[in-house]
Write a protein that holds these residues in place. Structure first.
Motif, PDB file in Angstrom:
ATOM      1  N   THR A 179       0.823  -1.205   0.000  1.00  0.00           N
ATOM      2  CA  THR A 179       0.000   0.000   0.000  1.00  0.00           C
ATOM      3  C   THR A 179       0.861   1.261   0.000  1.00  0.00           C
ATOM      4  N   SER A 180       1.908   1.268   0.840  1.00  0.00           N
ATOM      5  CA  SER A 180       2.737   2.479   0.902  1.00  0.00           C
ATOM      6  C   SER A 180       3.581   2.654  -0.367  1.00  0.00           C
ATOM      7  N   GLN A 181       3.863   1.540  -1.076  1.00  0.00           N
ATOM      8  CA  GLN A 181       4.586   1.658  -2.357  1.00  0.00           C
ATOM      9  C   GLN A 181       3.648   2.112  -3.473  1.00  0.00           C
ATOM     10  N   TYR A 182       2.488   1.468  -3.539  1.00  0.00           N
ATOM     11  CA  TYR A 182       1.563   1.741  -4.643  1.00  0.00           C
ATOM     12  C   TYR A 182       1.040   3.169  -4.621  1.00  0.00           C
ATOM     13  N   VAL A 183       0.930   3.752  -3.421  1.00  0.00           N
ATOM     14  CA  VAL A 183       0.377   5.102  -3.329  1.00  0.00           C
ATOM     15  C   VAL A 183       1.336   6.120  -3.968  1.00  0.00           C
ATOM     16  N   LEU A 184       2.618   5.802  -3.960  1.00  0.00           N
ATOM     17  CA  LEU A 184       3.616   6.718  -4.539  1.00  0.00           C
ATOM     18  C   LEU A 184       3.687   6.580  -6.059  1.00  0.00           C
ATOM     19  N   ASP A 185       3.235   5.442  -6.555  1.00  0.00           N
ATOM     20  CA  ASP A 185       3.370   5.136  -7.973  1.00  0.00           C
ATOM     21  C   ASP A 185       2.046   4.527  -8.475  1.00  0.00           C
ATOM     22  N   GLY A 197      -6.535   6.942   7.725  1.00  0.00           N
ATOM     23  CA  GLY A 197      -7.395   5.761   7.654  1.00  0.00           C
ATOM     24  C   GLY A 197      -8.518   5.899   6.644  1.00  0.00           C
ATOM     25  N   VAL A 198      -8.372   6.831   5.709  1.00  0.00           N
ATOM     26  CA  VAL A 198      -9.370   6.951   4.632  1.00  0.00           C
ATOM     27  C   VAL A 198      -9.045   5.902   3.562  1.00  0.00           C
ATOM     28  N   ILE A 199      -7.753   5.775   3.249  1.00  0.00           N
ATOM     29  CA  ILE A 199      -7.312   4.677   2.373  1.00  0.00           C
ATOM     30  C   ILE A 199      -6.820   3.560   3.284  1.00  0.00           C
ATOM     31  N   LEU A 200      -7.426   2.391   3.169  1.00  0.00           N
ATOM     32  CA  LEU A 200      -7.052   1.285   4.047  1.00  0.00           C
ATOM     33  C   LEU A 200      -6.075   0.324   3.368  1.00  0.00           C
ATOM     34  N   LYS A 201      -6.213   0.205   2.067  1.00  0.00           N
ATOM     35  CA  LYS A 201      -5.444  -0.825   1.373  1.00  0.00           C
ATOM     36  C   LYS A 201      -5.434  -0.505  -0.115  1.00  0.00           C
ATOM     37  N   ILE A 202      -4.314  -0.811  -0.779  1.00  0.00           N
ATOM     38  CA  ILE A 202      -4.279  -0.681  -2.241  1.00  0.00           C
ATOM     39  C   ILE A 202      -3.870  -2.034  -2.811  1.00  0.00           C
ATOM     40  N   GLU A 203      -4.642  -2.502  -3.773  1.00  0.00           N
ATOM     41  CA  GLU A 203      -4.319  -3.786  -4.391  1.00  0.00           C
ATOM     42  C   GLU A 203      -4.105  -3.604  -5.882  1.00  0.00           C
ATOM     43  N   ARG A 204      -3.165  -4.384  -6.382  1.00  0.00           N
ATOM     44  CA  ARG A 204      -2.826  -4.300  -7.808  1.00  0.00           C
ATOM     45  C   ARG A 204      -2.834  -5.714  -8.373  1.00  0.00           C
ATOM     46  N   GLU A 205      -3.361  -5.855  -9.561  1.00  0.00           N
ATOM     47  CA  GLU A 205      -3.433  -7.207 -10.188  1.00  0.00           C
ATOM     48  C   GLU A 205      -2.046  -7.652 -10.614  1.00  0.00           C
TER      49      GLU A 205
END
Ligand SMILES: [Zn+2]
Length: 201
Positions: free
Chosen positions: A113-119, A193-201
């Motif tokens: 999540t912390s990686q995907y939010v930057l990119d 805590g508005v964004i809880l999780k980011i998922e990428r296929e």
């Protein structure tokens, strides 16, 4: 859940004493039994360990304090020496492994999540909590220099646990309705805590 206790005989040894009840010779045996707690049929953890003397002739059972010395002391010693077998912890060990594996999974997800939010990439699915008691998914639809544009999911639920119900509705559940979030707010949204999780296929 069905709790219960079971007992397993760990040691048997000739008591070296005629039976105090029927006086038969060579019929009295020391027995050390390990009791353990079970859930359903699975050993959870060990409880008490008991030493006793049992006569194979009259089937009387004697507690250590009912025996004369030195047999009483020998039985206490035998009980003390008898090790608790590790399998009595089977379910505890399984539960512990599940907790550790779960924590590792959580840690990996947080890192993603912390990686995907930057990119950010088109198609990333964000688990979001835009309001108190409202959980849903946003999917990245397009990206500009300063903003992310999301397709909002048509459904929302009141608790994080309910999100799996939305997930089952599949990709069609993302509406054509777009919302924009400024890129520079993204990290704060995670902290808040508005964004809880980011998922990428
Ligand atoms: Zn006996």
């Amino acid at each position: 859940m069905i709790f219960g206790t079971r007992s397993s005989i760990r040691k048997k040894q000739d008591a070296g004493l005629p039976c105090p009840h029927c006086h038969a010779e060579h019929t009295l045996q020391f027995i050390v039994a390990q009791e353990y707690v079970i859930i359903a049929i699975f050993p959870f953890f060990p409880s008490s360990k008991r030493g006793m003397a049992v006569c194979s002739n009259c089937h009387f059972t004697f507690h250590p304090h009912q025996l004369p010395e030195p047999q009483r002391s020998s039985l206490y010693a035998l009980t003390k020496q008898t090790r608790t077998p590790p399998w009595t912890f089977t379910l505890s060990i399984i539960l512990l492994i599940m907790i550790v594996v779960g924590k590792c999974g959580d840690a990996r997800q947080e890192k993603h999540t912390s990686q995907y939010v930057l990119d950010p990439r088109i198609g990333d699915v964000y688990t979001v909590k835009p309001y108190e008691r409202e959980y849903t998914f946003y999917k990245v639809d397009s990206i500009s220099s300063d903003s992310l544009y999301f397709l909002e999911n048509r459904y929302s639920v009141e608790s994080e646990k309910g999100l799996s119900q939305i997930e089952r509705k599949g990709d069609d559940a993302f509406s054509a309705h777009r919302i924009a979030w400024p890129k520079k707010k993204m990290k704060a949204f995670i902290t808040q805590g508005v964004i809880l999780k980011i998922e990428r296929e």
